[in-house]
Design a protein around this motif. Sequence first.
Motif, PDB file in Angstrom:
ATOM      1  N   ASN A  57       1.881 -21.142  -4.705  1.00 55.34           N
ATOM      2  CA  ASN A  57       2.766 -20.949  -5.787  1.00 55.34           C
ATOM      3  C   ASN A  57       4.049 -21.634  -5.328  1.00 55.34           C
ATOM      4  O   ASN A  57       5.249 -20.984  -5.527  1.00 55.34           O
ATOM      5  CB  ASN A  57       2.901 -19.614  -6.202  1.00 55.34           C
ATOM      6  CG  ASN A  57       2.140 -18.998  -7.181  1.00 55.34           C
ATOM      7  OD1 ASN A  57       1.005 -19.804  -7.542  1.00 55.34           O
ATOM      8  ND2 ASN A  57       2.131 -17.791  -7.703  1.00 55.34           N
TER       9      ASN A  57
ATOM     10  N   LEU B 185       2.348 -20.249 -13.305  1.00 56.86           N
ATOM     11  CA  LEU B 185       1.304 -20.424 -12.185  1.00 56.86           C
ATOM     12  C   LEU B 185       1.310 -21.782 -11.576  1.00 56.86           C
ATOM     13  O   LEU B 185       1.566 -22.702 -12.393  1.00 56.86           O
ATOM     14  CB  LEU B 185      -0.067 -20.043 -12.672  1.00 56.86           C
ATOM     15  CG  LEU B 185      -1.277 -20.533 -12.046  1.00 56.86           C
ATOM     16  CD1 LEU B 185      -1.488 -19.314 -11.005  1.00 56.86           C
ATOM     17  CD2 LEU B 185      -2.645 -20.332 -12.809  1.00 56.86           C
TER      18      LEU B 185
ATOM     19  N   LYS C 191      -0.820 -24.482  -9.147  1.00 60.49           N
ATOM     20  CA  LYS C 191      -2.038 -24.824  -8.287  1.00 60.49           C
ATOM     21  C   LYS C 191      -1.922 -25.979  -7.819  1.00 60.49           C
ATOM     22  O   LYS C 191      -0.768 -26.599  -7.962  1.00 60.49           O
ATOM     23  CB  LYS C 191      -3.366 -24.851  -9.218  1.00 60.49           C
ATOM     24  CG  LYS C 191      -3.679 -23.463  -9.869  1.00 60.49           C
ATOM     25  CD  LYS C 191      -4.025 -22.591  -8.810  1.00 60.49           C
ATOM     26  CE  LYS C 191      -4.715 -21.264  -9.508  1.00 60.49           C
ATOM     27  NZ  LYS C 191      -5.045 -20.121  -8.338  1.00 60.49           N
ATOM     28  N   ALA C 192      -2.645 -26.386  -6.771  1.00 59.98           N
ATOM     29  CA  ALA C 192      -2.866 -27.683  -6.039  1.00 59.98           C
ATOM     30  C   ALA C 192      -2.675 -29.007  -6.941  1.00 59.98           C
ATOM     31  O   ALA C 192      -1.675 -29.970  -6.504  1.00 59.98           O
ATOM     32  CB  ALA C 192      -3.941 -27.955  -5.205  1.00 59.98           C
ATOM     33  N   ASN C 193      -2.942 -28.836  -8.248  1.00 62.58           N
ATOM     34  CA  ASN C 193      -2.998 -30.103  -8.929  1.00 62.58           C
ATOM     35  C   ASN C 193      -2.069 -29.894 -10.325  1.00 62.58           C
ATOM     36  O   ASN C 193      -2.123 -30.857 -10.893  1.00 62.58           O
ATOM     37  CB  ASN C 193      -4.414 -30.677  -9.206  1.00 62.58           C
ATOM     38  CG  ASN C 193      -5.141 -31.115  -8.266  1.00 62.58           C
ATOM     39  OD1 ASN C 193      -4.517 -31.863  -7.186  1.00 62.58           O
ATOM     40  ND2 ASN C 193      -6.154 -30.856  -7.988  1.00 62.58           N
TER      41      ASN C 193
ATOM     42  N   GLU D 186      -0.937 -24.416  -3.230  1.00 62.79           N
ATOM     43  CA  GLU D 186      -1.595 -23.086  -3.703  1.00 62.79           C
ATOM     44  C   GLU D 186      -0.883 -21.941  -3.714  1.00 62.79           C
ATOM     45  O   GLU D 186      -1.270 -20.783  -4.011  1.00 62.79           O
ATOM     46  CB  GLU D 186      -3.136 -23.159  -2.971  1.00 62.79           C
ATOM     47  CG  GLU D 186      -3.946 -24.066  -3.428  1.00 62.79           C
ATOM     48  CD  GLU D 186      -4.402 -23.877  -4.889  1.00 62.79           C
ATOM     49  OE1 GLU D 186      -4.176 -22.750  -5.553  1.00 62.79           O
ATOM     50  OE2 GLU D 186      -5.302 -24.780  -5.398  1.00 62.79           O
TER      51      GLU D 186
ATOM     52  N   THR E 236       0.451 -31.634 -14.805  1.00 60.28           N
ATOM     53  CA  THR E 236      -0.251 -32.065 -13.709  1.00 60.28           C
ATOM     54  C   THR E 236       0.621 -32.831 -12.489  1.00 60.28           C
ATOM     55  O   THR E 236       1.870 -33.085 -12.956  1.00 60.28           O
ATOM     56  CB  THR E 236      -1.624 -32.928 -14.081  1.00 60.28           C
ATOM     57  OG1 THR E 236      -1.073 -34.218 -14.682  1.00 60.28           O
ATOM     58  CG2 THR E 236      -2.268 -32.151 -15.130  1.00 60.28           C
TER      59      THR E 236
ATOM     60  N   GLU F  28      -7.424 -31.965 -15.479  1.00 59.40           N
ATOM     61  CA  GLU F  28      -6.263 -32.445 -14.760  1.00 59.40           C
ATOM     62  C   GLU F  28      -6.193 -33.862 -14.991  1.00 59.40           C
ATOM     63  O   GLU F  28      -5.327 -34.547 -14.250  1.00 59.40           O
ATOM     64  CB  GLU F  28      -6.585 -31.984 -13.435  1.00 59.40           C
ATOM     65  CG  GLU F  28      -6.615 -30.733 -13.154  1.00 59.40           C
ATOM     66  CD  GLU F  28      -6.917 -29.974 -11.959  1.00 59.40           C
ATOM     67  OE1 GLU F  28      -6.835 -30.843 -11.020  1.00 59.40           O
ATOM     68  OE2 GLU F  28      -7.557 -28.986 -11.823  1.00 59.40           O
TER      69      GLU F  28
ATOM     70  N   ARG G  33       0.475 -27.343 -19.610  1.00 57.34           N
ATOM     71  CA  ARG G  33      -0.009 -27.541 -18.280  1.00 57.34           C
ATOM     72  C   ARG G  33       0.653 -28.942 -18.166  1.00 57.34           C
ATOM     73  O   ARG G  33       0.257 -29.749 -18.769  1.00 57.34           O
ATOM     74  CB  ARG G  33      -1.318 -27.370 -18.026  1.00 57.34           C
ATOM     75  CG  ARG G  33      -2.012 -27.731 -16.665  1.00 57.34           C
ATOM     76  CD  ARG G  33      -3.362 -28.035 -16.759  1.00 57.34           C
ATOM     77  NE  ARG G  33      -3.921 -26.752 -16.416  1.00 57.34           N
ATOM     78  CZ  ARG G  33      -5.249 -26.380 -16.285  1.00 57.34           C
ATOM     79  NH1 ARG G  33      -6.222 -27.381 -16.114  1.00 57.34           N
ATOM     80  NH2 ARG G  33      -5.654 -24.926 -16.054  1.00 57.34           N
TER      81      ARG G  33
END
Length: 502
Positions: free
Chosen positions: A106, A245, A247-249, A104, A42, A280, A40
Amino acid sequence: MLWAGRMRLENFRILVMLFHASAACEFGPFPYSATGIVCRMTKPAALLLNQETAQVIQAAFRNANFPNITGEKSMRLLGKVAYGLTNIQVNDLSIEQSEVELREDNAIHIAIKNVTAIFKGTLTYGYAGAWFVLCLLWLSSKLPTFFLPSRAGCQKDKVAADASDCYLAFHKLTLHLQGDKEPGWLKQLFTDFISFTLKLVLKREVCKEINFLAQMLANFVQDLAENFVQDGDIKLDISLASAPLIKANYLESHHKGLVLYKNYSGVFSDSVFSPSLLTESRMLYFWLSEHILNSLALAAFLDKRLVLTIRGEKLQALFEAEDNEEQQKAVQMIFQGTSYNDSVAKVWSLSHPQISVQTEGTIVKSLVAVEVSIFPPGEDPKMVLYMEKETTVTIQAAYAEKKLILHPVDSRTEFKAFKCTADPNGNDPSLRNFLQTVISVVGIPKVISSIELALTALLNSKGLHLFDIKNPEIITREGYVIVQLDFSFPNHLLLGFLEERL
């Protein structure tokens, strides 16, 4: 005629989006069931990496191959007017500002603002059989938006980038001609159709080059990752377990993490991963399944890597950690007066170490053998001590000053076999007690220290020491490990890549 042009991009946008998995990457209905590794990144990390985007854009402009532009247009009174722009090339490019936004839907939006580029080439034009050659063409333009829709998804189970859909919009294009002749209609002519043609060529070639670089960089990062998790015949399968994936953050990718060794291949184990396990607050996270560590230990065992040889001063330090009468008596019994330089101790794992991860640390359970042999001058070598012990050690790991640190916080040992030429019947309990102390107090830390040094050397050989890793944390929980950190990107790696590949 030579011409030069200055291009001003007030807002240059790159849109990077995830695409749905293609037929080559079909995933099951449970995206985390086959996941062994999760990465991940951020938004702070994305912002940091975005600073390097300028290098990629500059390389794209620098390496774009602009074709010659030729054509003709019917003009009132003049008839057909022919023109040609040849030898088009970029001399300079500057970028003042770059921004990134995770979406969001993608998608990653990268906005590059205040970009200036200088073009040069040769211009010819003429009508009714008469050709004019001008000395200089100065092109000044503003491009408020440059959209590079790209999808970072999956190609043959690997992360891939696709920036083939590119949109470039010019806000304003003004041509300034200098030379012997500058007919009044010429500016209008070039503004109307030569400039339009030039816009199309710039858009097509620059977008094509950026798409090429995006795919090349994706492959480069994938190759770096694959090399990092491979050593000799042992490697990790880091192909995708599910589609990436955004996401927003954060951005997140899930990988299989199967261990491969010669003819051995690990098997999938039910994953305990859940997105809620990662936060995050840090720039980069790695989630590792306990199953991976267990499989790596098995591969290391099969590859005969779990062997340690100790001799000389290190052997002396091992057996003389405590200078007392009991120690002196035991050493005399074991080594029979032979010098440490003429002795050797071998420690190895008799079976595949079993690894489990708990909140208190990583627990390693293994059946270990210890053999001490002496080489008396003028005599054949002989084994003077052999023992087997089942050892369970709890280890806490950390990374600091570019070194892996392994700290044993708890250990338990149990004799399974014991042979000593000085005590063939095993009637001297003091000898076993001494060896138990040596193993627990000195031996286990010595073995762990050797593993620590070996793993640090391995990580550095993969280039980990080139990164500026900040405040890394290695967190263990039941069934998995989380590594979380902040970092600075080593700019020289990207520059070296671009110089080598372009």
